[in-house]
Design a protein around this motif. Structure first.
Motif, mmCIF file in Angstrom:
data_model
loop_
_atom_site.group_PDB
_atom_site.id
_atom_site.type_symbol
_atom_site.label_atom_id
_atom_site.label_comp_id
_atom_site.label_asym_id
_atom_site.label_seq_id
_atom_site.Cartn_x
_atom_site.Cartn_y
_atom_site.Cartn_z
ATOM 1 N N TYR A 1 0.835 -1.203 0.000
ATOM 2 C CA TYR A 1 0.000 0.000 0.000
ATOM 3 C C TYR A 1 0.874 1.259 0.000
ATOM 4 O O TYR A 1 0.654 2.193 -0.791
ATOM 5 C CB TYR A 1 -0.916 -0.038 1.223
ATOM 6 C CG TYR A 1 -1.784 1.180 1.403
ATOM 7 C CD1 TYR A 1 -3.079 1.231 0.885
ATOM 8 C CD2 TYR A 1 -1.319 2.292 2.115
ATOM 9 C CE1 TYR A 1 -3.882 2.349 1.065
ATOM 10 C CE2 TYR A 1 -2.118 3.407 2.298
ATOM 11 C CZ TYR A 1 -3.401 3.437 1.767
ATOM 12 O OH TYR A 1 -4.185 4.552 1.944
ATOM 13 N N LEU A 2 1.883 1.296 0.885
ATOM 14 C CA LEU A 2 2.722 2.481 1.007
ATOM 15 C C LEU A 2 3.550 2.718 -0.257
ATOM 16 O O LEU A 2 3.645 3.855 -0.761
ATOM 17 C CB LEU A 2 3.647 2.334 2.212
ATOM 18 C CG LEU A 2 2.972 2.318 3.599
ATOM 19 C CD1 LEU A 2 3.985 1.920 4.661
ATOM 20 C CD2 LEU A 2 2.356 3.673 3.909
ATOM 21 N N ILE A 3 4.163 1.673 -0.803
ATOM 22 C CA ILE A 3 5.020 1.836 -1.984
ATOM 23 C C ILE A 3 4.188 2.216 -3.202
ATOM 24 O O ILE A 3 4.619 3.030 -4.041
ATOM 25 C CB ILE A 3 5.823 0.546 -2.222
ATOM 26 C CG1 ILE A 3 6.789 0.318 -1.063
ATOM 27 C CG2 ILE A 3 6.587 0.621 -3.534
ATOM 28 C CD1 ILE A 3 7.540 -1.001 -1.138
ATOM 29 N N TRP B 1 4.290 10.431 0.754
ATOM 30 C CA TRP B 1 4.305 8.982 0.952
ATOM 31 C C TRP B 1 5.704 8.408 0.838
ATOM 32 O O TRP B 1 5.999 7.372 1.444
ATOM 33 C CB TRP B 1 3.332 8.321 -0.027
ATOM 34 C CG TRP B 1 1.915 8.670 0.316
ATOM 35 C CD1 TRP B 1 1.116 9.580 -0.315
ATOM 36 C CD2 TRP B 1 1.161 8.148 1.399
ATOM 37 N NE1 TRP B 1 -0.100 9.665 0.302
ATOM 38 C CE2 TRP B 1 -0.121 8.785 1.366
ATOM 39 C CE3 TRP B 1 1.404 7.210 2.394
ATOM 40 C CZ2 TRP B 1 -1.115 8.499 2.277
ATOM 41 C CZ3 TRP B 1 0.403 6.917 3.315
ATOM 42 C CH2 TRP B 1 -0.823 7.565 3.252
ATOM 43 N N THR B 2 6.567 9.061 0.102
ATOM 44 C CA THR B 2 7.969 8.610 0.098
ATOM 45 C C THR B 2 8.603 8.832 1.464
ATOM 46 O O THR B 2 9.297 7.957 1.994
ATOM 47 C CB THR B 2 8.761 9.367 -0.983
ATOM 48 O OG1 THR B 2 8.182 9.103 -2.268
ATOM 49 C CG2 THR B 2 10.216 8.921 -0.991
ATOM 50 N N MET B 3 8.346 10.000 2.058
ATOM 51 C CA MET B 3 8.870 10.254 3.397
ATOM 52 C C MET B 3 8.202 9.365 4.434
ATOM 53 O O MET B 3 8.814 8.995 5.445
ATOM 54 C CB MET B 3 8.669 11.722 3.765
ATOM 55 C CG MET B 3 9.489 12.691 2.923
ATOM 56 S SD MET B 3 11.249 12.246 2.883
ATOM 57 C CE MET B 3 11.659 12.250 4.634
ATOM 58 N N ALA B 4 6.947 8.995 4.197
ATOM 59 C CA ALA B 4 6.286 8.058 5.100
ATOM 60 C C ALA B 4 6.981 6.704 5.071
ATOM 61 O O ALA B 4 7.174 6.067 6.120
ATOM 62 C CB ALA B 4 4.810 7.915 4.714
ATOM 63 N N CYS B 5 7.369 6.267 3.891
ATOM 64 C CA CYS B 5 8.102 4.991 3.780
ATOM 65 C C CYS B 5 9.444 5.076 4.497
ATOM 66 O O CYS B 5 9.852 4.133 5.197
ATOM 67 C CB CYS B 5 8.304 4.636 2.312
ATOM 68 S SG CYS B 5 6.792 4.191 1.422
ATOM 69 N N VAL B 6 10.147 6.185 4.329
ATOM 70 C CA VAL B 6 11.444 6.341 4.990
ATOM 71 C C VAL B 6 11.284 6.338 6.503
ATOM 72 O O VAL B 6 12.039 5.676 7.231
ATOM 73 C CB VAL B 6 12.134 7.637 4.506
ATOM 74 C CG1 VAL B 6 13.403 7.897 5.316
ATOM 75 C CG2 VAL B 6 12.467 7.545 3.029
ATOM 76 N N GLY C 1 15.351 1.172 -3.959
ATOM 77 C CA GLY C 1 14.575 -0.059 -3.825
ATOM 78 C C GLY C 1 13.079 0.175 -3.846
ATOM 79 O O GLY C 1 12.310 -0.696 -4.278
ATOM 80 N N LEU C 2 12.624 1.353 -3.390
ATOM 81 C CA LEU C 2 11.196 1.648 -3.451
ATOM 82 C C LEU C 2 10.675 1.621 -4.889
ATOM 83 O O LEU C 2 9.525 1.243 -5.133
ATOM 84 C CB LEU C 2 10.914 3.019 -2.831
ATOM 85 C CG LEU C 2 11.015 3.145 -1.311
ATOM 86 C CD1 LEU C 2 10.717 4.569 -0.886
ATOM 87 C CD2 LEU C 2 10.083 2.170 -0.606
ATOM 88 N N GLY C 3 11.498 2.031 -5.800
ATOM 89 C CA GLY C 3 11.059 2.047 -7.191
ATOM 90 C C GLY C 3 11.289 0.743 -7.926
ATOM 91 O O GLY C 3 10.714 0.541 -9.003
ATOM 92 N N GLU C 4 12.112 -0.136 -7.371
ATOM 93 C CA GLU C 4 12.459 -1.370 -8.083
ATOM 94 C C GLU C 4 11.899 -2.628 -7.436
ATOM 95 O O GLU C 4 11.856 -3.682 -8.072
ATOM 96 C CB GLU C 4 13.984 -1.506 -8.163
ATOM 97 C CG GLU C 4 14.680 -0.362 -8.885
ATOM 98 C CD GLU C 4 14.354 -0.341 -10.366
ATOM 99 O OE1 GLU C 4 14.019 -1.418 -10.908
ATOM 100 O OE2 GLU C 4 14.432 0.745 -10.974
ATOM 101 N N ALA C 5 11.489 -2.571 -6.174
ATOM 102 C CA ALA C 5 11.073 -3.779 -5.462
ATOM 103 C C ALA C 5 9.825 -4.383 -6.094
ATOM 104 O O ALA C 5 8.881 -3.665 -6.460
ATOM 105 C CB ALA C 5 10.809 -3.454 -3.988
ATOM 106 N N ALA C 6 9.826 -5.714 -6.200
ATOM 107 C CA ALA C 6 8.655 -6.435 -6.711
ATOM 108 C C ALA C 6 7.650 -6.580 -5.579
ATOM 109 O O ALA C 6 7.964 -7.146 -4.525
ATOM 110 C CB ALA C 6 9.075 -7.800 -7.242
#
Length: 327
Positions: free
Chosen positions: A59-61, A71-76, A112-117
């Motif tokens: 959901y977050l990614i 949401w990027t800062m939320a992931c961090v 990794g946020l942009g590449e993770a499956a």
């Protein structure tokens, strides 16, 4: 770097309207808006299942890729409990500037946020692995870099090269071509860090047995590199004694006794560990040594030429003479 990220995340959850996730869209969460700080506590709880964690990070990614920013800062911010130990481990005994390595860890996580499956399990573990590899690469480059020397009129002694770091041996092995960077990172993370081999296998997208065998093969090459002599310069580069082609030192009559590199290595190791056991090692021994027992026996001298000598009784040649004992 991490201080700024933590402050930004704190700003997201402060005030009457903190940033929330839709709990109804994530199985295992309360069916209501869940603030980010509460979400972080729920994800760290022991009762939280891996399915709930993966659904939350999916959901977050997904929102971070679509909207970025908040949401990027939320992931961090939610990944801080994972990223901070990684950065601390990599810079534990590093004497140089740690900010570049911290920045590399954060950059690896964002990449990794942009590449993770998102259809594979253990999403956060794979993000942690991406952050660790990026930080490890930055650490290796920092350790390989020459020490900076300022060109000033008055300056102190140039700073020492970074030393004493537990990954320094792995960095040296990578530079020598013994193991790869990924193999060094795998050994470092699973042997020196807190990443289990199961988590590393998930992050690499491999079976546990495959990752275990990859680490074992890398460690075997590393062990051979660290234990085997680099070269036998003490013996190979030294000129060979003049033996006259007979195995004896010319002009001395004493045989040449040589120890093979393997024998020397074993003998040094056993002598260091157990001097009593070292006495049982078979050493090549000279026949002229005091404990050889050879010098106490008589030796047969070759018979003299027939010409110019009188024959023995009944026309037989004179018997060979026995040399005196060396004692």
């Amino acid at each position: 770097m991490f201080d700024v990220a933590a402050a930004t995340f704190a700003w997201l959850v402060t005030g009457p309207h903190p940033v929330c996730v839709d709990g109804t869209a994530i199985p295992g969460l309360p069916a209501r808006p869940v603030p980010l700080d509460e979400l972080g506590a729920l994800l760290l709880a022991t009762g939280c299942t891996q399915a709930t964690r993966d659904a939350t990070w999916t959901y977050l990614i997904t929102r971070a890729r679509a909207e970025g920013g908040t949401w990027t800062m939320a992931c961090v911010g939610l990944a801080m409990p994972v990223l901070l130990p990684v950065a601390a481990q990599l810079t534990h005994r590093f004497r140089g500037d740690r900010h570049d390595i911290h920045a590399a860890v954060l950059t690896g996580f964002l990449h990794g946020l942009g590449e993770a499956a998102l259809d594979r399990p253990a999403i956060l573990v794979r993000l942690r692995w991406a952050a660790y590899r990026a930080g490890y690469t930055a650490l290796r480059e920092a350790l390989d870099a020459p020490a900076p020397v300022e060109d000033t009129e008055f300056r102190s002694t140039p700073s020492h090269r970074p030393g004493g770091h537990p990954d320094l041996v792995l960095v040296t092995a990578v530079r020598a071509g013994v193991i790869t960077t990924d193999e060094a990172a795998l050994i470092s993370a699973t042997r020196f860090g807190d990443l289990s081999l199961t988590e590393a296998a998930h992050a690499r997208g491999e079976h546990y047995r495959t990752t275990q065998q990859a680490r074992r093969r890398a460690e075997q090459r590393l062990a051979r590199y660290l234990t085997e002599p680099a070269n036998d310069t003490d013996d190979a580069s030294a000129p060979a004694p003049d033996t006259g082609g007979r195995g004896y030192l010319r002009g001395s009559g004493h045989p040449v006794v040589r120890l093979s590199p393997t024998h020397r290595l074993r003998l040094r190791g056993v002598t260091r560990v157990s001097p009593e056991l070292a006495k049982k090692f078979v050493r090549p021994m000279s026949p002229h040594g005091p404990k050889s027992g050879v010098s106490a026996r008589g030796t047969r001298l070759p018979a003299r030429p027939r010409r110019g000598h009188s024959p023995g009784p009944a026309g037989h040649p004179a018997p060979a003479q026995e040399a005196r004992s060396c004692d």
